[in-house]
Design a protein around this motif. Structure first.
Motif, PDB file in Angstrom:
ATOM      1  N   THR A  36       0.902  -1.222   0.077  1.00 50.26           N
ATOM      2  CA  THR A  36      -0.080  -0.183  -0.033  1.00 50.26           C
ATOM      3  C   THR A  36       0.804   1.144   0.017  1.00 50.26           C
ATOM      4  O   THR A  36       1.864   1.330   0.437  1.00 50.26           O
ATOM      5  N   PRO A  37       0.251   2.274  -0.354  1.00 50.79           N
ATOM      6  CA  PRO A  37       1.110   3.612  -0.186  1.00 50.79           C
ATOM      7  C   PRO A  37       1.470   3.990   1.065  1.00 50.79           C
ATOM      8  O   PRO A  37       2.950   4.162   1.157  1.00 50.79           O
ATOM      9  N   ASP A  38       0.922   3.766   2.133  1.00 52.73           N
ATOM     10  CA  ASP A  38       1.491   4.012   3.622  1.00 52.73           C
ATOM     11  C   ASP A  38       2.762   3.128   3.804  1.00 52.73           C
ATOM     12  O   ASP A  38       3.769   3.423   4.341  1.00 52.73           O
ATOM     13  N   ALA A  39       2.574   1.645   3.369  1.00 52.66           N
ATOM     14  CA  ALA A  39       3.668   0.813   3.721  1.00 52.66           C
ATOM     15  C   ALA A  39       5.037   1.264   2.746  1.00 52.66           C
ATOM     16  O   ALA A  39       5.938   1.155   3.474  1.00 52.66           O
ATOM     17  N   VAL A  40       4.831   1.619   1.408  1.00 50.48           N
ATOM     18  CA  VAL A  40       6.017   2.054   0.849  1.00 50.48           C
ATOM     19  C   VAL A  40       6.293   3.387   1.494  1.00 50.48           C
ATOM     20  O   VAL A  40       7.540   3.694   1.282  1.00 50.48           O
ATOM     21  N   GLU A  41       5.492   4.280   1.971  1.00 50.18           N
ATOM     22  CA  GLU A  41       6.165   5.726   2.516  1.00 50.18           C
ATOM     23  C   GLU A  41       6.955   5.343   3.476  1.00 50.18           C
ATOM     24  O   GLU A  41       7.919   5.790   4.147  1.00 50.18           O
ATOM     25  N   ARG A  42       6.505   4.219   4.522  1.00 46.15           N
ATOM     26  CA  ARG A  42       7.596   3.749   5.563  1.00 46.15           C
ATOM     27  C   ARG A  42       8.692   3.445   5.212  1.00 46.15           C
ATOM     28  O   ARG A  42      10.127   3.725   5.769  1.00 46.15           O
ATOM     29  N   LEU A  43       8.871   2.734   4.187  1.00 44.79           N
ATOM     30  CA  LEU A  43      10.028   2.134   3.465  1.00 44.79           C
ATOM     31  C   LEU A  43      10.800   3.361   3.373  1.00 44.79           C
ATOM     32  O   LEU A  43      12.259   3.426   3.617  1.00 44.79           O
ATOM     33  N   PHE A  44      10.263   4.319   2.178  1.00 44.41           N
ATOM     34  CA  PHE A  44      10.989   6.050   2.025  1.00 44.41           C
ATOM     35  C   PHE A  44      11.597   6.271   3.204  1.00 44.41           C
ATOM     36  O   PHE A  44      12.800   6.936   3.298  1.00 44.41           O
ATOM     37  N   ALA A  45      10.715   6.433   4.356  1.00 48.02           N
ATOM     38  CA  ALA A  45      11.240   7.204   5.295  1.00 48.02           C
ATOM     39  C   ALA A  45      12.490   6.624   6.008  1.00 48.02           C
ATOM     40  O   ALA A  45      13.219   7.250   6.391  1.00 48.02           O
ATOM     41  N   ALA A  46      12.459   5.124   6.244  1.00 46.55           N
ATOM     42  CA  ALA A  46      13.486   4.532   6.903  1.00 46.55           C
ATOM     43  C   ALA A  46      14.968   4.778   5.952  1.00 46.55           C
ATOM     44  O   ALA A  46      15.904   5.011   6.356  1.00 46.55           O
ATOM     45  N   GLY A  47      14.647   4.873   4.602  1.00 40.17           N
ATOM     46  CA  GLY A  47      15.721   5.045   3.982  1.00 40.17           C
ATOM     47  C   GLY A  47      16.249   6.516   3.666  1.00 40.17           C
ATOM     48  O   GLY A  47      17.451   6.521   3.366  1.00 40.17           O
ATOM     49  N   ARG A  48      15.509   7.344   4.098  1.00 42.73           N
ATOM     50  CA  ARG A  48      16.023   8.766   4.280  1.00 42.73           C
ATOM     51  C   ARG A  48      16.867   8.895   5.591  1.00 42.73           C
ATOM     52  O   ARG A  48      17.804   9.572   5.584  1.00 42.73           O
ATOM     53  N   ASP A  49      16.654   8.062   6.898  1.00 42.32           N
ATOM     54  CA  ASP A  49      17.236   7.734   8.008  1.00 42.32           C
ATOM     55  C   ASP A  49      18.325   7.049   8.067  1.00 42.32           C
ATOM     56  O   ASP A  49      19.297   7.254   8.875  1.00 42.32           O
ATOM     57  N   ALA A  50      18.539   6.049   7.277  1.00 43.99           N
ATOM     58  CA  ALA A  50      19.587   5.176   7.029  1.00 43.99           C
ATOM     59  C   ALA A  50      20.144   4.999   5.776  1.00 43.99           C
ATOM     60  O   ALA A  50      19.459   5.407   4.728  1.00 43.99           O
ATOM     61  N   ASP A  51      21.550   4.514   5.664  1.00 39.13           N
ATOM     62  CA  ASP A  51      21.973   4.224   4.359  1.00 39.13           C
ATOM     63  C   ASP A  51      21.447   3.156   3.708  1.00 39.13           C
ATOM     64  O   ASP A  51      21.260   3.330   2.374  1.00 39.13           O
ATOM     65  N   VAL A  52      20.949   2.233   4.236  1.00 37.01           N
ATOM     66  CA  VAL A  52      20.213   1.019   3.574  1.00 37.01           C
ATOM     67  C   VAL A  52      19.225   0.758   4.575  1.00 37.01           C
ATOM     68  O   VAL A  52      19.375   0.475   5.866  1.00 37.01           O
ATOM     69  N   ALA A  53      17.891   0.818   4.078  1.00 33.66           N
ATOM     70  CA  ALA A  53      16.822   0.160   4.890  1.00 33.66           C
ATOM     71  C   ALA A  53      16.150  -1.018   4.080  1.00 33.66           C
ATOM     72  O   ALA A  53      15.813  -0.819   2.860  1.00 33.66           O
ATOM     73  N   VAL A  54      15.878  -2.078   4.772  1.00 36.25           N
ATOM     74  CA  VAL A  54      15.489  -3.333   4.067  1.00 36.25           C
ATOM     75  C   VAL A  54      14.039  -3.907   4.854  1.00 36.25           C
ATOM     76  O   VAL A  54      13.961  -3.977   5.917  1.00 36.25           O
ATOM     77  N   ALA A  55      13.200  -4.080   3.965  1.00 37.82           N
ATOM     78  CA  ALA A  55      11.932  -4.768   4.387  1.00 37.82           C
ATOM     79  C   ALA A  55      12.265  -6.189   3.940  1.00 37.82           C
ATOM     80  O   ALA A  55      12.343  -6.552   2.711  1.00 37.82           O
ATOM     81  N   PRO A  56      12.391  -7.055   5.042  1.00 35.08           N
ATOM     82  CA  PRO A  56      12.751  -8.522   4.969  1.00 35.08           C
ATOM     83  C   PRO A  56      11.244  -9.107   4.520  1.00 35.08           C
ATOM     84  O   PRO A  56      10.239  -8.903   4.849  1.00 35.08           O
ATOM     85  N   GLY A  57      11.437 -10.223   3.721  1.00 36.89           N
ATOM     86  CA  GLY A  57      10.164 -11.234   3.333  1.00 36.89           C
ATOM     87  C   GLY A  57      10.433 -12.418   4.655  1.00 36.89           C
ATOM     88  O   GLY A  57      11.193 -12.591   5.245  1.00 36.89           O
ATOM     89  N   ARG A  58       9.509 -13.063   4.458  1.00 38.33           N
ATOM     90  CA  ARG A  58       9.106 -14.203   5.318  1.00 38.33           C
ATOM     91  C   ARG A  58      10.436 -15.135   4.698  1.00 38.33           C
ATOM     92  O   ARG A  58      10.531 -15.452   3.743  1.00 38.33           O
ATOM     93  N   GLY A  59      10.998 -15.849   5.710  1.00 37.36           N
ATOM     94  CA  GLY A  59      12.065 -16.718   5.300  1.00 37.36           C
ATOM     95  C   GLY A  59      13.471 -16.245   5.138  1.00 37.36           C
ATOM     96  O   GLY A  59      14.223 -16.782   4.659  1.00 37.36           O
ATOM     97  N   GLY A  60      13.461 -14.933   5.345  1.00 37.13           N
ATOM     98  CA  GLY A  60      14.789 -14.069   5.244  1.00 37.13           C
ATOM     99  C   GLY A  60      15.112 -13.651   3.802  1.00 37.13           C
ATOM    100  O   GLY A  60      16.308 -13.171   3.620  1.00 37.13           O
ATOM    101  N   GLY A  61      14.259 -13.481   2.896  1.00 34.86           N
ATOM    102  CA  GLY A  61      14.569 -12.808   1.749  1.00 34.86           C
ATOM    103  C   GLY A  61      14.523 -11.375   1.846  1.00 34.86           C
ATOM    104  O   GLY A  61      14.372 -10.791   3.193  1.00 34.86           O
TER     105      GLY A  61
END
Length: 218
Positions: free
Chosen positions: A107-132
């Motif tokens: 959703t847009p809200d979920a993607v916005e959270r990713l963007f916000a984390a990426g503005r605060d850190a050099d690398v921000a990762v949303a892991p998948g189930r199983g470690g992907g």
């Protein structure tokens, strides 16, 4: 922020072969891709499809038929690398995101959270189930990907090796990629876009008569 969305046109979603025919898998994969592109655009991102072959979408498309790791690293080289054509030589590289095309719950809200984390850190990762690694934002010029195995752990280690600050983005919607028949239940329960509508139109429904939620086809 530019957002690269990798998409395979060659036998997409082969692990859904027990539930969907080849033509159905192609149509369902395309519905998920459209959902991801819509979510990214609504979050203020600029999506670009990174496809293994030509694909007809109303977004920019780059064709690269190499394996996923090589294709994404080439895109990162162009945007983050010291000699990248798209980097501003007078300043630090702009963050770039990579979001997989099978995140049907995005959703847009979920993607916005990713963007916000990426503005605060050099690398921000949303892991998948199983470690992907389902999605990430990177701005460190030396960060590159390796999608083999438990890639979330690999990417955390790669960030540490290059001296990049790292953030994990805990998101059910970004953490749910659709690969197996059992994953279709998540789309029917939580999906809000084209992929969920496609499944329902194809006759898929939820059945809880045996005490657990299962996907059935009417």
């Amino acid at each position: 922020m530019e957002v690269i969305v990798p998409f395979s046109t060659d036998r997409p979603k082969s692990r859904l072969s027990d539930a969907l025919s080849p033509d159905e898998r192609s149509a369902f994969a395309r519905a998920m891709l459209d959902d991801v592109l819509d979510a990214v655009a609504a979050a203020g991102g600029e999506p670009r499809v990174l496809a293994t072959d030509a694909v007809d979408v109303d977004r920019p498309v780059t064709v690269d038929d190499r394996p996923l790791t090589a294709a994404v690293n080439a895109a990162l080289d162009a945007r983050l690398g010291a000699d990248g054509d798209e980097r501003d030589a007078d300043g630090p590289p702009e963050p770039v995101a990579v979001v997989m095309a099978d995140l049907a719950l995005a959703t847009p809200d979920a993607v916005e959270r990713l963007f916000a984390a990426g503005r605060d850190a050099d690398v921000a990762v949303a892991p998948g189930r199983g470690g992907g690694t389902n999605a990430f934002v990177a701005s460190h010029p030396e960060f590159r990907v390796d999608y083999h195995g438990a890639s979330y752990l690999d990417h955390r280690d790669i960030a540490a090796e290059v001296g990049a600050s790292f953030a994990a983005v805990d998101s059910h919607r970004l953490g749910t990629d659709v690969d197996e028949p059992d994953d279709l239940a998540e789309v029917l329960i939580h999906g809000e876009g084209r992929a969920a509508a496609w499944l329902r139109e194809a006759g898929f429904a939820l059945d809880a008569s045996e005490g657990r939620v299962a996907v059935v086809r009417e």
